[in-house]
Design a protein around this motif. Structure first.
Motif: not given
Ligand code: HEM
Length: 494
Positions: A66-83, A147-152
């Protein structure tokens, strides 16, 4: 309890700080169908789990982007798990986590939470979506930039657990997806209020809390850490884990707005529209901008609302003894759910820290259509995927919902410093007995006024479950079992 500095490599990333960064989030609820196979495949899954340390790193990356005013969003996906408890039992994980709500599960809790439902032959069934009435063993919480990142990511998880193959060990019970709202609704929940303003800071993690943002010991969120009241009775593997409460909450947005329009607060100098906005602010405790009404009782202040240095700097001080609701009704949502000085400080000295939760919700569903606005009626499901973490559900979510939001006497019946009936939290308060819900003190000039809320709730629970999100080490050493058999990946790549 352990006072060591927090082990950020061991704590799942959704628990601390702002949680997993997300523009979209999927909760994938599953049942374990083959225990041994699951525990063996789980060792391949654990390296995917994003830790608090990794999330810190990603947040820095996003900040730099954001500081560098780069276009778009950082591609990111993360998972956590709980029982869930039934998940722990199914997997044969030993040890009692010492939380009654968790042990029983949320479906059994629904009636006492006041969730609408029906009783047949003495058996109560909440009006929940079918998936949440089935047994759920666990949940994958998957967040991402799109959605693409999460689906992957989900695809990779399903691959590990052999979904759709002869090596399958889990079965999807249901899934729900939430999305950040765009445009005018950005960062706001569906009724239109800025959300995500007030969460406690955690000692040892949040180094510079905002003014008015109270800091709590890590053990009120993390099991077996300093502050965890039941820590010493919990199994060793529970350290650095946290309970996750999930609630599938539908919001009747046109109906809520119509209620505000029909019941404006009448005050000299206020237009009807301003009177409706004031009623909304007094039911929530903040103006839509986020500005606390305890600081600015009669007019919104957008700059204040947006300023984290000031938007939590208030205490509801002094008013409870005098039964004074002129600045903020006792039943306002943020006062019911975190009563600040009503319970803290001398002479009351309640340990309110044990009732704090860290909220991680996200909105779901489409924007209100012109048709719905015109008819003042909901036709499309939308609301909040409510999620929160705490080291106790008994003292955390369940207590806040049952003993505060749903109790018309609270906080006066607890502090016994004044008499009166503040009424229900108009946003989430539910009557387990089916009694009429009223709210007292909505008119700043006349604290004796009561308004009656419609029988049908503005926020309708349609599902949920209680989970425990173990530490990464526990996932690797207690939940996963390294198997001599070839992994799914290996079998599939033959
Ligand atoms: C659709 C349902 C809900 C809506 C629309 C809603 C809305 C809001 C809003 C607008 C705020 C103020 C902004 C902020 O501090 O982030 C807030 C704060 C809060 N809500 Fe909710 N909420 C909902 C459900 C719940 C539930 C189920 C609980 C727990 C039982 C809860 C607990 C809290 C707490 C603890 C705060 C922070 C209070 C403070 O520290 O000042 N909310 N909510």
């Amino acid at each position: 309890m352990s006072n060591d500095t927090l082990d950020l490599d061991n704590i799942q990333g959704d628990i601390l700080g702002g949680g997993l960064p997300k523009k979209t989030e999927t909760f994938y609820f599953f049942e374990v169908t083959k225990v041994d196979r699951f525990r063996s495949q789980f060792s391949e899954f654990v390296p995917l789990v994003k830790t608090a340390a990794q999330v810190n790193g990603h947040r820095e990356e996003i900040y730099a982007h954001k500081q560098q005013k780069k276009p778009g969003l950082v591609t990111f996906a993360a998972v956590n798990v709980a029982f869930s408890q039934s998940g722990l039992s199914k997997l044969g994980i030993q040890g009692d986590l010492k939380d009654k709500a968790f042990t029983a599960g949320q479906l059994k809790d629904a009636q006492s939470l006041g969730d609408p439902g029906s009783t047949t032959d003495g058996k109560y069934t909440p009006d929940w979506e079918a998936g949440f009435k089935k047994e759920i063993h666990g949940v994958f919480v998957i967040a991402g930039d799109c959605h693409g990142s999460v689906t992957k990511e989900l695809h990779q998880i399903k691959h590990i657990f052999g979904v759709g193959t002869a090596h399958q060990s889990i079965h999807e019970v249901t899934h729900v997806r939430g999305d950040d709202r765009l445009g005018e609704g950005h960062k706001k929940e569906h009724f239109g209020w800025l959300d995500g303003i007030s969460n406690p800071a955690i000692d040892g993690f949040d180094e510079a809390p905002f003014p008015g943002q109270d800091s709590i010991k890590p053990g009120f969120v993390l099991a077996k850490r300093d502050g965890d009241i039941r820590g010493q009775d919990r199994p060793d593997w529970a350290i650095d884990g946290s309970f996750l409460t999930f609630r599938y909450l539908f919001q009747r947005v046109p109906e809520f707005h119509s209620f505000l329009e029909e019941n404006p607060i009448i005050l000299p100098g206020l237009s009807r529209k301003e009177g409706s906005e004031l009623l909304g602010a007094r039911l929530v405790g903040r103006w839509k901008s986020g500005a606390p009404i305890d600081v600015t009782p009669l007019h919104d202040d957008k700059e204040l609302g947006a300023d984290p240095q000031r938007n939590n700097l208030f205490e509801f001080k002094g008013s409870i003894e005098a039964n004074d609701q002129s600045r903020c009704p006792f039943a306002a949502h943020i006062r019911k759910t975190y009563p600040r000085a009503d319970l803290e400080g001398p002479p009351k000295n309640f340990n309110i820290d044990k009732n704090r939760i860290v909220r991680r919700g996200i909105q779901f569903g489409p924007e209100v259509t012109e048709q719905e606005k015109c008819e003042k009626k909901t036709h499309h499901g939308r609301g909040l995927l409510f999620a929160c973490y705490s080291s106790s559900i008994d003292d955390g979510f369940q207590f806040i919902q049952k003993s505060w939001a749903n109790d018309p006497g609270f906080p006066l019946d607890v502090t016994k410093t004044a008499t009166g009936t503040p009424g229900f939290d108009a946003i989430i308060g539910q009557s387990a007995s089916g009694s009429t819900r009223t709210v007292n003190g909505t008119n700043p000039n006349d604290p004796t006024t009561n308004i009656t809320l419609p029988n049908e709730l503005f926020v309708i629970p349609r599902g949920g479950e209680y989970f425990f999100a173990p530490s990464v080490r526990a996932l690797a050493e207690t939940f996963a079992v390294k198997s001599a058999h070839p992994s799914t990946q290996e079998v599939l790549s033959v």
